[in-house]
Design an enzyme around this catalytic site. Structure first.
Site, PDB file in Angstrom:
ATOM      1  N   CYS A  64       0.837  -1.208   0.000  1.00  0.00           N
ATOM      2  CA  CYS A  64       0.000   0.000   0.000  1.00  0.00           C
ATOM      3  C   CYS A  64       0.870   1.255   0.000  1.00  0.00           C
ATOM      4  O   CYS A  64       0.544   2.254  -0.656  1.00  0.00           O
ATOM      5  CB  CYS A  64      -0.925   0.008   1.213  1.00  0.00           C
ATOM      6  SG  CYS A  64      -2.033  -1.409   1.281  1.00  0.00           S
TER       7      CYS A  64
HETATM    8  C1  BEZ Z   1       0.554  -4.619   1.786  1.00  0.00           C
HETATM    9  O1  BEZ Z   1       0.147  -3.506   1.492  1.00  0.00           O
HETATM   10  O2  BEZ Z   1       1.741  -4.902   1.757  1.00  0.00           O
HETATM   11  C2  BEZ Z   1      -0.420  -5.666   2.201  1.00  0.00           C
HETATM   12  C3  BEZ Z   1      -1.571  -5.332   2.885  1.00  0.00           C
HETATM   13  C4  BEZ Z   1      -2.430  -6.334   3.284  1.00  0.00           C
HETATM   14  C5  BEZ Z   1      -2.142  -7.665   2.988  1.00  0.00           C
HETATM   15  C6  BEZ Z   1      -0.986  -7.993   2.277  1.00  0.00           C
HETATM   16  C7  BEZ Z   1      -0.123  -6.980   1.892  1.00  0.00           C
END
Ligand code: BEZ
Length: 211
Positions: free
Chosen positions: A45
């Site tokens: 994210c």
């Molecule tokens: C991420 O943004 O890295 C992420 C968020 C939730 C689950 C898996 C990855």
């Protein structure tokens, strides 16, 4: 029932990192991209929001406003933004909606319980100036999005809203387009003065009309 193409984009008023926003007012006469991410302070994210910040100029060129959302509260978003700025070498320049009560997430079907009960998936909604939904895409949490693809689709949507054309696989702005089958050869002569190549009677390829 999930939101489908051609539906009116549901309106809402929410807290964001840029103050309280009414969604339809925020969009005004612009195109819009509403995109959800699963969780603040997560690696993928963080790269996504940094990437969108760097592409803001490209969205602006397309008269398109972007707005992000997750179910994290506003204090979390405000704490995370400096991390995005620092780690992605950018400045977040669009609002992030705080949706801790899942009001917007539920309106847009952004929580897929069989993927996660609590977090939004990576949804993308492209909305036209008529407030109608033009595109929906859903990615899993583990896959960061390709925002060049979102820009490419906006180019296609804006072109095809203006001309009786469709865009072929992997098309990018400036490449040849397809005359839609509903346009007869007779009508096409007037609409497409540059002419076309009829590979098949239903597959007529013409230079992009506005280039
Ligand atoms: C991420 O943004 O890295 C992420 C968020 C939730 C689950 C898996 C990855």
């Amino acid at each position: 029932m999930s939101i489908q193409l051609g539906d009116e984009a549901p309106d809402f008023t929410s807290d964001t990192t840029e103050g309280t926003i009414n969604f339809h007012e925020y969009l005004g006469d612009s195109w819009g991209v509403l995109f959800s991410h699963p969780k603040d302070f997560t690696p993928v994210c963080t790269t996504e929001l940094g990437t969108v910040a760097k592409l803001k100029g490209e969205f602006d060129k397309r008269n398109t406003k972007v707005i992000a959302i997750s179910v994290d509260p506003i204090d979390s978003h405000n704490g995370w933004v400096p991390d995005i700025n620092e780690t992605q070498n950018t400045t977040v320049n669009f609002p992030i909606i705080a949706d801790p009560d899942r009001k917007v997430a539920d309106l847009y079907g952004m929580i897929h319980p069989n993927a996660s009960d609590t977090a939004t998936v990576r949804s993308v909604f492209v909305i036209g100036p008529d407030k109608k939904v033009k595109l929906t895409i859903t990615y899993p949490a583990s896959t960061g999005r390709n925002f060049q693809e979102i820009l490419r689709v906006i180019d296609s949507l804006q072109l095809t809203a203006q001309y009786s054309v469709a865009t072929p696989a992997n098309w990018t702005d400036g490449e040849d387009v397809i005359i839609v089958p509903a346009v007869s050869d007779e009508a096409a002569k007037e609409k497409f003065p540059k002419g076309w190549n009829a590979v098949r009677p239903y597959l007529r390829v013409t230079p992009q009309p506005n280039k």
